[in-house]
Enzyme design. Structure first.
Site, short mmCIF file in Angstrom:
data_model
loop_
_atom_site.label_atom_id
_atom_site.label_comp_id
_atom_site.label_asym_id
_atom_site.label_seq_id
_atom_site.Cartn_x
_atom_site.Cartn_y
_atom_site.Cartn_z
N ASP A 24 0.85 -1.19 0.00
CA ASP A 24 0.00 0.00 0.00
C ASP A 24 0.89 1.24 0.00
O ASP A 24 1.69 1.42 -0.90
CB ASP A 24 -0.92 -0.06 1.23
CG ASP A 24 -2.02 0.99 1.21
OD1 ASP A 24 -2.19 1.65 0.18
OD2 ASP A 24 -2.70 1.15 2.24
N GLU A 55 -2.67 9.11 8.15
CA GLU A 55 -3.82 8.73 7.32
C GLU A 55 -4.83 7.90 8.10
O GLU A 55 -6.04 8.02 7.90
CB GLU A 55 -3.35 7.95 6.09
CG GLU A 55 -4.49 7.43 5.23
CD GLU A 55 -4.03 6.43 4.17
OE1 GLU A 55 -4.88 5.98 3.40
OE2 GLU A 55 -2.83 6.10 4.15
N GLU A 56 -4.34 7.05 9.00
CA GLU A 56 -5.22 6.09 9.67
C GLU A 56 -5.93 6.66 10.89
O GLU A 56 -6.73 5.98 11.52
CB GLU A 56 -4.42 4.84 10.08
CG GLU A 56 -3.71 4.14 8.93
CD GLU A 56 -4.68 3.59 7.89
OE1 GLU A 56 -5.87 3.44 8.18
OE2 GLU A 56 -4.22 3.32 6.76
#
Length: 204
Positions: A24, A55-56
């Protein structure tokens, strides 16, 4: 670069990189760096690479990137994460929050003396799962993910606290979702809004 659990250590050989995120974000970053090095060797000098963090969780890197001022727009833009090898024309927003319910602790042999915060939370989450959320012609339905649930101390103790972490994928603004959520809670749980980003649409 952040990735979702579980952690898998990074490693590499002459051909591949390995570890959590290698297929990813980290694999994409490696490919972009190699492409940029190749372009530089070929004499191309006006190249920019932008990588964002968090991002998470809260997408803090993307929020900072949205505020960057460019001297001029790029002639070409390569998106590192196209879905199904198709460049997206829009993306859902995000609303992340915590829910907490409170009860009264008691021994499980005398449940009438207590009030289960977990059962209260389960009732709230069931109402959330059955609630009607906004839809959009382009992006479809708002989606809700109940990602983390916790509470209690022992199997034989009626729990006095419980919590859940939720993330909504928004197809519009956050206000209609917050209104529907609070109607579903009906005062039975405390809500803490952690992060909100609206949908984004681009013209191709």
């Amino acid at each position: 670069m952040d990735t979702v659990p579980p952690y898998i250590a990074s490693s590499e050989d002459e051909k591949c990189i390995y570890g959590r995120g290698a297929c990813d974000a980290k694999g994409i970053i490696a490919a972009q760096i190699f492409a940029a090095e190749r372009l530089r060797r070929e004499g191309v000098e006006e190249i920019g690479l932008l990588f964002t963090v968090d991002e998470e969780q809260g997408s803090l890197g993307a929020q900072i990137a949205n505020g960057l001022k460019l001297e001029r727009p790029p002639e070409f833009l390569i998106n590192g994460e196209p879905t199904d090898n198709k460049l997206a024309s829009a993306t859902k927003g995000s609303l992340r929050l915590n829910l907490q319910t409170k009860g009264r602790a008691a021994h499980s042999a005398y449940p009438e003396q207590g009030e289960s915060a977990i059962e209260k939370l389960l009732d709230v989450l069931e109402n959330i799962r059955n609630a009607a959320w906004p839809t959009d012609e382009l992006l479809g339905a708002t989606t809700c993910n109940i990602g983390v649930i916790g509470g209690g101390t022992r199997p034989n103790v009626v729990p006095d606290e419980a919590s859940a972490q939720l993330q909504f994928r928004l197809v519009g603004g956050a206000a209609p979702v917050r209104k529907a959520l609070e109607a579903a809670l009906a005062g039975r749980a405390e809500v803490e809004y952690l992060q909100s980003m609206s949908r984004y649409t681009c013209t191709l």
